[in-house]
Design a protein around this motif. Structure first.
Motif, short mmCIF file in Angstrom:
data_model
loop_
_atom_site.label_atom_id
_atom_site.label_comp_id
_atom_site.label_asym_id
_atom_site.label_seq_id
_atom_site.Cartn_x
_atom_site.Cartn_y
_atom_site.Cartn_z
N UNK A 53 0.62 -0.82 -0.02
CA UNK A 53 0.09 -0.42 -0.27
C UNK A 53 1.00 1.42 0.04
N UNK A 54 0.14 2.15 -1.06
CA UNK A 54 1.29 3.23 -0.66
C UNK A 54 0.75 4.24 0.26
N UNK A 55 1.60 5.08 1.25
CA UNK A 55 0.53 6.12 1.98
C UNK A 55 1.39 7.19 1.42
N UNK A 56 0.64 8.42 1.76
CA UNK A 56 0.36 9.72 0.46
C UNK A 56 0.33 10.00 2.17
N UNK A 57 1.40 10.77 2.85
CA UNK A 57 1.96 11.50 4.11
C UNK A 57 1.98 13.02 3.64
N UNK A 58 1.23 14.11 4.06
CA UNK A 58 1.34 15.95 3.61
C UNK A 58 1.77 16.21 5.12
N UNK A 59 3.18 16.95 5.04
CA UNK A 59 3.10 17.48 6.29
C UNK A 59 3.38 18.85 5.83
N UNK A 60 3.77 19.77 6.94
CA UNK A 60 5.28 20.62 6.94
C UNK A 60 6.15 20.80 6.70
N UNK A 61 6.13 21.27 5.32
CA UNK A 61 7.62 21.61 5.09
C UNK A 61 9.03 21.54 5.71
N UNK A 62 9.21 20.45 6.09
CA UNK A 62 10.78 20.88 6.95
C UNK A 62 11.18 19.35 6.48
N UNK A 63 12.74 19.56 6.88
CA UNK A 63 13.81 18.46 6.49
C UNK A 63 13.21 17.33 7.01
N UNK A 64 12.67 17.86 8.74
CA UNK A 64 12.93 16.67 9.41
C UNK A 64 11.42 15.07 9.18
N UNK A 65 11.09 16.13 8.13
CA UNK A 65 9.23 15.22 8.10
C UNK A 65 9.59 13.97 7.45
N UNK A 82 9.34 8.67 -1.69
CA UNK A 82 9.33 10.32 -2.86
C UNK A 82 8.92 11.46 -2.21
N UNK A 83 9.77 12.58 -2.17
CA UNK A 83 8.74 13.50 -1.44
C UNK A 83 8.75 14.46 -2.47
N UNK A 84 7.97 14.66 -2.88
CA UNK A 84 7.54 16.82 -3.69
C UNK A 84 6.74 17.55 -2.60
N UNK A 85 7.11 18.69 -2.60
CA UNK A 85 6.44 19.85 -3.06
C UNK A 85 6.04 20.74 -2.87
N UNK A 86 4.78 21.15 -2.13
CA UNK A 86 3.45 22.18 -2.84
C UNK A 86 4.33 22.93 -3.49
N UNK A 87 3.16 23.60 -4.08
CA UNK A 87 3.71 24.66 -5.49
C UNK A 87 3.76 26.31 -4.87
N UNK A 88 4.21 26.32 -3.83
CA UNK A 88 4.34 27.89 -2.38
C UNK A 88 5.33 27.37 -1.61
N UNK A 89 5.40 26.05 -2.03
CA UNK A 89 6.68 24.68 -0.35
C UNK A 89 6.16 25.28 0.47
N UNK A 90 5.04 25.09 1.25
CA UNK A 90 4.58 25.07 2.25
C UNK A 90 4.51 23.54 2.67
N UNK A 91 4.49 23.09 2.23
CA UNK A 91 4.31 21.60 2.64
C UNK A 91 4.47 20.74 1.46
N UNK A 92 4.89 19.58 2.08
CA UNK A 92 5.92 18.50 1.40
C UNK A 92 4.98 17.32 1.34
N UNK A 93 5.10 16.70 0.13
CA UNK A 93 3.69 15.63 0.05
C UNK A 93 4.75 13.87 0.46
N UNK A 94 4.85 13.57 1.22
CA UNK A 94 6.29 12.26 0.70
C UNK A 94 5.16 10.37 0.74
N UNK A 95 5.46 10.12 -0.01
CA UNK A 95 5.04 9.07 -0.63
C UNK A 95 5.93 7.65 -0.42
N UNK A 96 5.37 6.51 0.06
CA UNK A 96 6.53 5.08 0.43
C UNK A 96 4.51 4.30 0.36
N UNK A 97 5.99 3.01 -0.47
CA UNK A 97 4.81 1.88 -0.52
C UNK A 97 5.31 1.16 0.67
N UNK A 98 4.55 0.55 2.03
CA UNK A 98 4.64 -0.58 2.54
C UNK A 98 3.67 -1.60 2.32
#
Length: 87
Positions: A15-27, A46-62
């Protein structure tokens, strides 16, 4: 959490979990650390920033083994302070 995962999926499965959170190096590290605790494995998020760079999307297959296992992972990922949404 009462989901219908057991009706929709055959376990074990990946299952790929997509976690969206605050754009921070530790996320990404916090997400992987949580996954290591509940489903140890070799993860390459896999890490993708939001258009404004405030958030990151972290996708991981588990690899998840059951409905309860999947629900636990969703619940634990949502507890991470930097996380806003888990899909």
């Amino acid at each position: 959490m009462d989901t219908r995962f057991d009706e929709l999926l055959d376990f074990p499965t990946h299952q790929t979990f997509k976690v969206m959170g605050v754009a921070h190096d530790d996320l990404p590290n916090m997400v992987v650390a949580c996954l290591q605790e509940h489903a140890p494995g070799d993860y390459s998020p896999s890490i993708k920033p939001s258009p404004k760079g405030n958030y990151h999307s972290v996708s991981v297959s588990v690899r998840v083994t059951s409905k309860a296992h999947m629900e636990t992972i969703y619940t634990e990922l949502a507890k991470i302070e930097l996380v806003r949404v888990v899909l």
